[in-house]
Scaffold this motif. Structure first.
Motif, PDB file in Angstrom:
ATOM      1  N   LYS A  32      -0.709 -79.519  21.860  1.00  0.00           N
ATOM      2  CA  LYS A  32       0.036 -80.763  22.084  1.00  0.00           C
ATOM      3  C   LYS A  32       1.297 -80.697  21.229  1.00  0.00           C
ATOM      4  O   LYS A  32       1.225 -80.497  20.017  1.00  0.00           O
ATOM      5  N   LYS A  33       2.457 -80.852  21.869  1.00  0.00           N
ATOM      6  CA  LYS A  33       3.731 -80.642  21.178  1.00  0.00           C
ATOM      7  C   LYS A  33       4.583 -81.905  21.223  1.00  0.00           C
ATOM      8  O   LYS A  33       4.818 -82.472  22.282  1.00  0.00           O
ATOM      9  N   LEU A  34       5.058 -82.306  20.051  1.00  0.00           N
ATOM     10  CA  LEU A  34       5.862 -83.513  19.924  1.00  0.00           C
ATOM     11  C   LEU A  34       7.120 -83.193  19.123  1.00  0.00           C
ATOM     12  O   LEU A  34       7.043 -82.606  18.040  1.00  0.00           O
ATOM     13  N   ALA A  35       8.269 -83.576  19.668  1.00  0.00           N
ATOM     14  CA  ALA A  35       9.546 -83.465  18.946  1.00  0.00           C
ATOM     15  C   ALA A  35      10.061 -84.877  18.708  1.00  0.00           C
ATOM     16  O   ALA A  35      10.036 -85.717  19.606  1.00  0.00           O
ATOM     17  N   ILE A  36      10.497 -85.127  17.486  1.00  0.00           N
ATOM     18  CA  ILE A  36      10.985 -86.453  17.115  1.00  0.00           C
ATOM     19  C   ILE A  36      12.448 -86.337  16.713  1.00  0.00           C
ATOM     20  O   ILE A  36      12.793 -85.585  15.808  1.00  0.00           O
ATOM     21  N   GLN A  37      13.291 -87.089  17.405  1.00  0.00           N
ATOM     22  CA  GLN A  37      14.731 -87.095  17.134  1.00  0.00           C
ATOM     23  C   GLN A  37      15.074 -88.173  16.118  1.00  0.00           C
ATOM     24  O   GLN A  37      14.674 -89.320  16.263  1.00  0.00           O
ATOM     25  N   ILE A  38      15.840 -87.774  15.100  1.00  0.00           N
ATOM     26  CA  ILE A  38      16.377 -88.749  14.148  1.00  0.00           C
ATOM     27  C   ILE A  38      17.882 -88.524  14.093  1.00  0.00           C
ATOM     28  O   ILE A  38      18.354 -87.487  13.631  1.00  0.00           O
ATOM     29  N   SER A  39      18.630 -89.509  14.593  1.00  0.00           N
ATOM     30  CA  SER A  39      20.081 -89.354  14.634  1.00  0.00           C
ATOM     31  C   SER A  39      20.827 -90.546  14.044  1.00  0.00           C
ATOM     32  O   SER A  39      22.051 -90.598  14.113  1.00  0.00           O
ATOM     33  N   VAL A 135      20.981 -81.389  19.007  1.00  0.00           N
ATOM     34  CA  VAL A 135      20.745 -81.648  20.423  1.00  0.00           C
ATOM     35  C   VAL A 135      20.289 -80.373  21.116  1.00  0.00           C
ATOM     36  O   VAL A 135      19.347 -80.389  21.918  1.00  0.00           O
ATOM     37  N   THR A 136      20.926 -79.262  20.778  1.00  0.00           N
ATOM     38  CA  THR A 136      20.517 -77.989  21.355  1.00  0.00           C
ATOM     39  C   THR A 136      19.062 -77.687  21.011  1.00  0.00           C
ATOM     40  O   THR A 136      18.290 -77.232  21.861  1.00  0.00           O
ATOM     41  N   ARG A 137      18.664 -77.953  19.780  1.00  0.00           N
ATOM     42  CA  ARG A 137      17.285 -77.707  19.380  1.00  0.00           C
ATOM     43  C   ARG A 137      16.317 -78.585  20.176  1.00  0.00           C
ATOM     44  O   ARG A 137      15.266 -78.121  20.616  1.00  0.00           O
ATOM     45  N   LEU A 138      16.669 -79.848  20.376  1.00  0.00           N
ATOM     46  CA  LEU A 138      15.815 -80.729  21.162  1.00  0.00           C
ATOM     47  C   LEU A 138      15.685 -80.235  22.602  1.00  0.00           C
ATOM     48  O   LEU A 138      14.608 -80.285  23.195  1.00  0.00           O
ATOM     49  N   MET A 139      16.768 -79.716  23.154  1.00  0.00           N
ATOM     50  CA  MET A 139      16.717 -79.167  24.507  1.00  0.00           C
ATOM     51  C   MET A 139      15.822 -77.928  24.555  1.00  0.00           C
ATOM     52  O   MET A 139      15.060 -77.742  25.510  1.00  0.00           O
ATOM     53  N   GLU A 140      15.899 -77.091  23.528  1.00  0.00           N
ATOM     54  CA  GLU A 140      15.022 -75.918  23.462  1.00  0.00           C
ATOM     55  C   GLU A 140      13.559 -76.349  23.381  1.00  0.00           C
ATOM     56  O   GLU A 140      12.696 -75.787  24.065  1.00  0.00           O
ATOM     57  N   LEU A 141      13.292 -77.324  22.541  1.00  0.00           N
ATOM     58  CA  LEU A 141      11.918 -77.807  22.390  1.00  0.00           C
ATOM     59  C   LEU A 141      11.404 -78.405  23.700  1.00  0.00           C
ATOM     60  O   LEU A 141      10.258 -78.168  24.097  1.00  0.00           O
ATOM     61  N   ASP A 142      12.253 -79.157  24.384  1.00  0.00           N
ATOM     62  CA  ASP A 142      11.871 -79.722  25.677  1.00  0.00           C
ATOM     63  C   ASP A 142      11.504 -78.603  26.657  1.00  0.00           C
ATOM     64  O   ASP A 142      10.493 -78.686  27.348  1.00  0.00           O
ATOM     65  N   ALA A 143      12.302 -77.546  26.684  1.00  0.00           N
ATOM     66  CA  ALA A 143      12.037 -76.425  27.575  1.00  0.00           C
ATOM     67  C   ALA A 143      10.750 -75.686  27.200  1.00  0.00           C
ATOM     68  O   ALA A 143      10.128 -75.037  28.043  1.00  0.00           O
ATOM     69  N   MET A 144      10.332 -75.806  25.945  1.00  0.00           N
ATOM     70  CA  MET A 144       9.096 -75.153  25.484  1.00  0.00           C
ATOM     71  C   MET A 144       7.876 -76.061  25.646  1.00  0.00           C
ATOM     72  O   MET A 144       6.790 -75.738  25.165  1.00  0.00           O
ATOM     73  N   GLY A 145       8.057 -77.211  26.294  1.00  0.00           N
ATOM     74  CA  GLY A 145       6.926 -78.076  26.566  1.00  0.00           C
ATOM     75  C   GLY A 145       6.696 -79.188  25.559  1.00  0.00           C
ATOM     76  O   GLY A 145       5.666 -79.862  25.600  1.00  0.00           O
ATOM     77  N   TYR A 146       7.638 -79.419  24.662  1.00  0.00           N
ATOM     78  CA  TYR A 146       7.523 -80.523  23.708  1.00  0.00           C
ATOM     79  C   TYR A 146       7.869 -81.827  24.407  1.00  0.00           C
ATOM     80  O   TYR A 146       8.768 -81.870  25.248  1.00  0.00           O
ATOM     81  N   PHE A 147       7.159 -82.883  24.039  1.00  0.00           N
ATOM     82  CA  PHE A 147       7.504 -84.232  24.482  1.00  0.00           C
ATOM     83  C   PHE A 147       8.477 -84.772  23.441  1.00  0.00           C
ATOM     84  O   PHE A 147       8.144 -84.831  22.255  1.00  0.00           O
ATOM     85  N   VAL A 148       9.692 -85.112  23.853  1.00  0.00           N
ATOM     86  CA  VAL A 148      10.744 -85.527  22.919  1.00  0.00           C
ATOM     87  C   VAL A 148      10.830 -87.047  22.902  1.00  0.00           C
ATOM     88  O   VAL A 148      10.951 -87.683  23.950  1.00  0.00           O
ATOM     89  N   ILE A 149      10.779 -87.612  21.689  1.00  0.00           N
ATOM     90  CA  ILE A 149      10.907 -89.064  21.546  1.00  0.00           C
ATOM     91  C   ILE A 149      11.946 -89.395  20.475  1.00  0.00           C
ATOM     92  O   ILE A 149      12.268 -88.580  19.631  1.00  0.00           O
ATOM     93  N   ARG A 150      12.425 -90.617  20.551  1.00  0.00           N
ATOM     94  CA  ARG A 150      13.333 -91.147  19.534  1.00  0.00           C
ATOM     95  C   ARG A 150      12.814 -92.534  19.143  1.00  0.00           C
ATOM     96  O   ARG A 150      12.954 -93.482  19.899  1.00  0.00           O
ATOM     97  N   PRO A 151      12.179 -92.613  17.957  1.00  0.00           N
ATOM     98  CA  PRO A 151      11.604 -93.915  17.555  1.00  0.00           C
ATOM     99  C   PRO A 151      12.675 -94.955  17.233  1.00  0.00           C
ATOM    100  O   PRO A 151      13.783 -94.637  16.961  1.00  0.00           O
TER     101      PRO A 151
END
Length: 151
Positions: A32-39, A135-151
């Motif tokens: 289970k893969k989760l990416a969390i964006q903090i911007s 942003v590029t890293r988040l796109m890579e993670l998305d392509a690797m099957g991570y669910f990307v969220i921004r709390p």
């Protein structure tokens, strides 16, 4: 709008390739893969992001599931990883010591901009890996099957 056979065939072909790409993207390796964006630079956002990571990690562990979490910081959100400014540095240090499946990524584009503005490189925690762009890293993670969220 009138569709010709050529237009219809082109759209059908594009949909076929898009579907194939989605199927490759959705390959499940059991982790289970989760990416969390903090911007943004808000203590509340930092706390929410770390709470989400901790809660997700706890629920995956309790369920016996393998998981990976990556917290990606860029723009004003990079301050979460600055040793001189982060209001949550104690929690980040704790995460790094107790949760090996949680990683932190710091945007080099943002570091470069801060370095120019401040005249010196910002002190980034050694617990973070430097990535070329957030942003590029988040796109890579998305392509690797991570669910990307921004709390």
């Amino acid at each position: 709008m009138t569709f010709t056979r050529r237009t219809f065939a082109t759209l059908a072909l594009a949909a076929t390739f898009a579907g194939a790409g989605a199927m490759v993207h959705a390959e499940d390796d059991g982790v289970k893969k989760l990416a969390i964006q903090i911007s943004d630079n808000a203590d509340g956002t930092y706390q929410k992001a770390l709470n989400v990571a901790a809660n997700f990690a706890r629920s995956m562990s309790e369920a016996g599931e393998m998981y990976e979490i990556e917290i990606v910081a860029f723009n004003a959100g990079l301050n979460i990883l600055r040793e001189d400014k982060s209001p949550v540095m104690d929690r980040i240090n704790s995460f790094a010591q107790s949760m090996p499946d949680v990683t932190f990524s710091a945007c080099n584009n943002t570091i470069t901009g801060m370095t120019k503005k401040e005249g010196k490189a910002p002190p980034i925690t050694p617990h973070a890996q430097i990535v070329p762009g957030g942003v590029t890293r988040l796109m890579e993670l998305d392509a690797m099957g991570y669910f990307v969220i921004r709390p």
